[in-house]
Design an enzyme around this catalytic site. Structure first.
Site, PDB file in Angstrom:
ATOM      1  N   ASP A  75       0.758  -1.282  -0.098  1.00  0.00           N
ATOM      2  CA  ASP A  75       0.128   0.061  -0.178  1.00  0.00           C
ATOM      3  C   ASP A  75       0.800   1.288   0.071  1.00  0.00           C
ATOM      4  O   ASP A  75       1.983   1.105   0.308  1.00  0.00           O
ATOM      5  CB  ASP A  75      -1.039   0.063   1.265  1.00  0.00           C
ATOM      6  CG  ASP A  75      -0.189   0.015   2.614  1.00  0.00           C
ATOM      7  OD1 ASP A  75       0.863  -0.616   2.668  1.00  0.00           O
ATOM      8  OD2 ASP A  75      -0.544   0.608   3.513  1.00  0.00           O
ATOM      9  N   GLU A 129       0.045  -1.316   5.563  1.00  0.00           N
ATOM     10  CA  GLU A 129       0.963  -0.882   6.479  1.00  0.00           C
ATOM     11  C   GLU A 129       0.941   0.644   6.805  1.00  0.00           C
ATOM     12  O   GLU A 129       1.236   1.140   7.921  1.00  0.00           O
ATOM     13  CB  GLU A 129       2.501  -1.040   5.903  1.00  0.00           C
ATOM     14  CG  GLU A 129       3.535  -0.979   6.909  1.00  0.00           C
ATOM     15  CD  GLU A 129       4.296   0.440   7.099  1.00  0.00           C
ATOM     16  OE1 GLU A 129       4.980   0.590   8.001  1.00  0.00           O
ATOM     17  OE2 GLU A 129       3.903   1.533   6.259  1.00  0.00           O
TER      18      GLU A 129
HETATM   19 ZN    ZN Z   1       6.810   2.083   4.183  1.00  0.00          ZN
END
Ligand code: ZN
Length: 356
Positions: A75, A129
């Protein structure tokens, strides 16, 4: 739409970085990129591929004595007029170029093109994340299938500009409270001013001598700071309560319990409430795969000062470090970019390490 992650693209970490950047994958929208990664890896006979949510896990099962992890998140933070990628000479621009699709591309490139590594390898390409920890793909895998995280050493390809950053510091927040007696400001001698008492708490903070420690050659610098202060009832009232919020960044040789004990000692005599905490991670660089990796880089590692997913591995007793081509100072910025030379050098070094 045909999968942009063709064998030719997988063979070239630069083209692969660009292909990953050009699949939009702001946190929560990783389906398309995870589908492409999963399909590309399922075509590799030497890998066993699994998927949990939008996290793709690929493992070699060669019966090697040691297993290492290479991990990268799929992401990005929201796009800021920096999608799709552009290339200008030796620089690639775009959302995720630094944090961390260039690193993720190196791991994916190795997964596809390194069928006979000297260690068994578990590759993680994970979701979410950049958002709250409960959605983090690596955390979800760790909760559901902890055995998949088992390894002797882990490399996260987060941006470090090609240097090795080991371990990470822990962080703890706490509220330190002073109390007094409320009274009318015209008759202040009937009260006891809690804000005045905060002066002593602040003095302890400004006098605080932060510790520096060296662990496995990495220098960690601690810090204890007030980050907010609250108090006061009204313009004509002696306040009976004041609250100072402090943030303690602690070196990974302290556990969370020891960090808490330290705060209680520093603020002895005051009420203190711990509101948030995350453990640090010891660098653990003496484990053989880590030592072999460091010998190849030929550089002394630096301490990681922020909190990263290496701590997740450390909590399981797995030494872990960050090593990636991106520049961490460019992460999350509209002018995010990566130096193409750094992608080449990082891929080359990790290939030499894995190939042995
Ligand atoms: Zn990162």
């Amino acid at each position: 739409m045909p999968n942009p992650l063709t064998p030719q693209v997988l063979a070239d970490p630069i083209a692969l970085t660009r292909a990953l950047v050009d699949i939009e994958s702001v946190s929560g929208n990783e389906k398309e990129i995870a589908d492409a990664v999963q399909e590309a890896l399922e075509a590799c006979a030497h890998l066993r591929v699994e998927r949990i949510g939008h996290t793709v896990i690929a493992r070699t099962e060669l019966g090697r004595e040691q297993r290492v992890v290479l991990a990268g998140h799929l992401d990005t933070v929201p796009i800021a007029d920096n999608f799709p990628s552009t290339v200008d000479g030796k620089i690639m621009w775009g959302c995720g170029t630094s944090d961390m699709k260039s690193g993720t591309a190196i791991a994916l490139h190795l997964a596809a093109t390194c069928p006979d590594p000297r260690y068994d390898v578990t590759y993680f390409f994970y979701e979410c994340e950049e958002v709250e920890a409960v959605r983090n793909g690596l955390k979800i895998v760790g909760d559901l299938r902890p055995e998949l995280l088992e390894a002797d050493f882990a490399v996260l390809l987060e941006p470090t500009y090609g240097i090795v950053e080991a371990g990470c510091q822990g962080t703890m927040r706490a509220r330190v409270r002073t109390s007094g007696v409320r009274a009318h400001a015209a008759r202040s001698w009937l009260g006891d001013n809690a804000i005045h008492k905060a002066g002593e708490v602040l003095r302890r903070l400004s006098d605080y001598q932060a510790r520096e420690v060296e662990i496995d050659g990495c220098r960690y610098r601690e810090g204890l700071n007030a980050v907010s202060i609250k108090g006061g009832v009204a313009g004509n009232v002696i306040p009976d309560a004041c609250e100072i919020e402090v943030n303690f960044r602690f070196a990974p040789d302290r556990s969370e319990e020891q960090a808490e004990a330290h705060l209680r000692e520093v603020f002895g005599g005051y009420e203190i409430e711990i509101t948030d905490s995350a453990p640090g991670a010891l660098p653990g660089l003496s484990a053989p795969p880590a030592a072999e990796f460091l010998a190849l880089t030929g550089a002394t590692p630096a301490a990681k000062l922020g909190w990263t997913d290496v701590a997740r591995f450390a909590a399981l007793g797995i030494p872990a470090l960050n090593f990636g081509p991106g520049d961490p100072n460019l992460a999350h910025k509209p002018d995010e970019h990566v130096e193409i030379d750094k992608i080449e050098a990082g891929a080359e070094l990790l290939r030499r390490w894995l190939a042995g």
